[in-house]
Write an enzyme that holds these catalytic residues in place. Structure first.
Site, PDB file in Angstrom:
ATOM      1  N   PRO A  23       0.785  -1.229   0.000  1.00  0.00           N
ATOM      2  CA  PRO A  23       0.000   0.000   0.000  1.00  0.00           C
ATOM      3  C   PRO A  23       0.820   1.283   0.000  1.00  0.00           C
ATOM      4  O   PRO A  23       0.272   2.363  -0.211  1.00  0.00           O
ATOM      5  CB  PRO A  23      -0.818  -0.109   1.293  1.00  0.00           C
ATOM      6  CG  PRO A  23      -0.009  -0.988   2.172  1.00  0.00           C
ATOM      7  CD  PRO A  23       0.681  -1.969   1.268  1.00  0.00           C
ATOM      8  N   ASP A  46       4.006   1.509 -11.519  1.00  0.00           N
ATOM      9  CA  ASP A  46       2.687   2.144 -11.450  1.00  0.00           C
ATOM     10  C   ASP A  46       2.767   3.489 -10.734  1.00  0.00           C
ATOM     11  O   ASP A  46       3.681   3.740  -9.940  1.00  0.00           O
ATOM     12  CB  ASP A  46       1.698   1.240 -10.707  1.00  0.00           C
ATOM     13  CG  ASP A  46       1.095   0.172 -11.597  1.00  0.00           C
ATOM     14  OD1 ASP A  46       1.276   0.246 -12.820  1.00  0.00           O
ATOM     15  OD2 ASP A  46       0.433  -0.730 -11.060  1.00  0.00           O
ATOM     16  N   LYS A  68      -1.457   4.726 -14.463  1.00  0.00           N
ATOM     17  CA  LYS A  68      -2.733   5.220 -14.997  1.00  0.00           C
ATOM     18  C   LYS A  68      -3.415   6.045 -13.915  1.00  0.00           C
ATOM     19  O   LYS A  68      -3.222   5.827 -12.725  1.00  0.00           O
ATOM     20  CB  LYS A  68      -3.637   4.048 -15.402  1.00  0.00           C
ATOM     21  CG  LYS A  68      -3.039   3.124 -16.471  1.00  0.00           C
ATOM     22  CD  LYS A  68      -3.953   1.939 -16.721  1.00  0.00           C
ATOM     23  CE  LYS A  68      -3.412   1.049 -17.835  1.00  0.00           C
ATOM     24  NZ  LYS A  68      -2.139   0.409 -17.488  1.00  0.00           N
ATOM     25  N   GLY A 100      -0.003  -2.277  -4.215  1.00  0.00           N
ATOM     26  CA  GLY A 100      -0.789  -3.332  -3.575  1.00  0.00           C
ATOM     27  C   GLY A 100      -0.306  -4.699  -3.976  1.00  0.00           C
ATOM     28  O   GLY A 100       0.886  -5.012  -3.907  1.00  0.00           O
ATOM     29  N   ASP A 101      -1.231  -5.547  -4.408  1.00  0.00           N
ATOM     30  CA  ASP A 101      -0.912  -6.894  -4.875  1.00  0.00           C
ATOM     31  C   ASP A 101      -1.200  -6.971  -6.369  1.00  0.00           C
ATOM     32  O   ASP A 101      -2.218  -6.446  -6.835  1.00  0.00           O
ATOM     33  CB  ASP A 101      -1.764  -7.925  -4.124  1.00  0.00           C
ATOM     34  CG  ASP A 101      -1.448  -9.347  -4.573  1.00  0.00           C
ATOM     35  OD1 ASP A 101      -0.544  -9.957  -3.981  1.00  0.00           O
ATOM     36  OD2 ASP A 101      -2.099  -9.832  -5.523  1.00  0.00           O
ATOM     37  N   ILE A 104      -4.839  -8.347  -7.376  1.00  0.00           N
ATOM     38  CA  ILE A 104      -6.087  -7.805  -6.821  1.00  0.00           C
ATOM     39  C   ILE A 104      -6.335  -6.438  -7.459  1.00  0.00           C
ATOM     40  O   ILE A 104      -5.722  -5.436  -7.077  1.00  0.00           O
ATOM     41  CB  ILE A 104      -6.052  -7.702  -5.282  1.00  0.00           C
ATOM     42  CG1 ILE A 104      -5.840  -9.086  -4.672  1.00  0.00           C
ATOM     43  CG2 ILE A 104      -7.348  -7.083  -4.761  1.00  0.00           C
ATOM     44  CD1 ILE A 104      -5.841  -9.114  -3.159  1.00  0.00           C
ATOM     45  N   MET A 182     -10.976   2.060  -5.399  1.00  0.00           N
ATOM     46  CA  MET A 182     -11.229   3.127  -6.395  1.00  0.00           C
ATOM     47  C   MET A 182     -12.697   3.545  -6.381  1.00  0.00           C
ATOM     48  O   MET A 182     -13.338   3.651  -7.429  1.00  0.00           O
ATOM     49  CB  MET A 182     -10.800   2.652  -7.787  1.00  0.00           C
ATOM     50  CG  MET A 182      -9.323   2.312  -7.890  1.00  0.00           C
ATOM     51  SD  MET A 182      -8.877   1.478  -9.440  1.00  0.00           S
ATOM     52  CE  MET A 182      -9.554  -0.177  -9.152  1.00  0.00           C
TER      53      MET A 182
END
Length: 275
Positions: A23, A46, A68, A100-101, A104, A182
Site C-alpha cells: 500500500p 505504477d 494510470k 498493492g498486490d 487484486i 477506487m
C-alpha cells in the site's frame, strides 16, 4: 518413429517479475520484493507505488513510469506488455512494480497472460493489498466473529457516466464487510444502491486515502452520508472505502512519531542487513 526425435518444448526467453509494492509504506514490502528491486535493470512502475519503495530500486536501473489515473491511460496496456516483452527478450532483469498486490484489481492477470504467450518466464511476488494494509493501519478487522463473517472486495471503478456493475443485493447483506477499491468517484451511487438493497444507512464507513503513508487521510462516517465524509476530508482519490460494522472498532493511525521514538532506520542500511 525410428530416427525421429520427439519435439521439445521451447524454453522461455527472458524473465519478468510481477512484484506487489504493497500500500505504500516500504516497511510492508516483502524481503523477496526488496531483493528483486535491488537487482533490477528495468522497472516498469505504477503511479501509486510509494516513494519509499522506489528508494529500494537499484540506482543503475531504468525506471519506466506506466501508471494510470482516472480517465487517463498515459501508456496503453498493450504497450506495457510490448515494452516488458522487449526488455525481457533483451536479457534484462525486469520488474513490473505494481501498487498493492498484482492480482487484486491490478491487471496482473492480463500481464501474466501476455508474457506467457510471448514465451517469457514470469515470477509473481505478492504484495500486501491496500485493503489489508489500510484496514490494519486503522485497526479495522475486516472479519470479526461477532460482526462480519465474510469480506468482499469490489471495484468502484466504472466507465465515465456509468455505475459499477455489482450484485447490490449480495453486498447489502448484514454480517459482512465490503471493501471498495477506487470508489471515491462513485461513492454516492454505491451508497444509494446498497441502502436501496437493504443495507442500513447508519452502517459505519471508513474512507482511506494514501493508507500507511505519512500523508494518509482517514475519514469516518456512515453509509448514508459517505459523500459528505469524502468532501469534508478533502479526499480526491484514489481511496479505499471500508463498509461494515467492524469500522466502529477503528483506531486511526498516528502518522507522526511519538516524542522520543527512534528515527526509522535508513532503507539502504536495512537492505544491507537483509542481503
Amino acid at each position: 518413429m525410428d530416427g525421429v526425435s520427439a519435439p521439445t518444448k521451447k524454453a522461455p526467453t527472458g524473465h519478468v517479475a510481477l512484484v506487489g509494492a504493497g500500500p505504500g509504506d516500504p516497511d510492508l514490502l516483502t524481503v523477496r520484493a526488496a531483493r528483486l528491486l535491488a537487482q533490477a535493470e528495468v522497472v516498469f512502475v505504477d503511479r501509486l507505488v510509494g516513494a519509499g519503495v522506489m528508494e529500494l530500486v537499484a540506482a543503475s536501473a531504468e525506471i519506466v513510469p506506466v501508471g494510470k489515473s482516472k480517465g487517463e491511460h498515459s501508456v496503453p496496456q498493450d504497450e506495457i506488455h510490448r515494452r516488458m516483452i522487449e526488455a525481457a527478450k533483451a536479457g534484462k532483469r525486469v520488474v513490473r512494480l505494481k501498487g498493492g498486490d498484482p492480482f487484486i484489481f491490478g491487471r496482473g492477470g492480463e500481464e501474466l497472460e501476455a508474457l506467457r504467450a510471448a514465451g517469457i518466464e514470469v515470477e509473481v511476488v505478492p504484495g500486501i493489498s491496500s485493503a489489508l494494509g489500510c484496514a490494519a493501519a486503522a485497526q479495522i478487522p475486516l472479519t470479526h466473529r461477532d460482526m462480519a463473517q465474510a469480506v468482499t472486495f469490489v471495484t468502484g471503478h466504472a466507465a465515465l457516466g456509468a455505475e459499477p456493475d455489482l450484485d447490490w443485493n449480495a453486498l447489502a447483506r448484514s454480517n459482512q464487510t465490503v471493501v471498495v477499491f477506487m470508489g471515491v468517484g462513485t461513492a454516492d451511487t454505491i451508497a444509494a444502491r446498497l441502502v436501496a438493497a437493504g443495507r442500513d444507512p447508519a452502517t459505519p464507513v471508513a474512507v482511506i486515502e494514501n493508507g500507511t503513508r505519512a500523508n494518509e487521510i482517514s475519514a469516518f462516517g456512515a453509509l448514508g452520508n459517505v459523500a459528505d465524509v469524502i468532501y469534508s476530508a478533502g479526499i480526491n482519490g484514489p481511496a479505499l472505502l471500508i463498509i461494515g460494522e467492524v469500522v466502529a472498532l477503528a483506531q486511526p493511525r498516528q502518522t507522526a512519531a511519538p516524542p522520543g521514538k527512534a528515527e526509522k532506520q535508513n532503507l539502504s542500511s536495512l537492505w544491507e542487513m537483509l542481503s
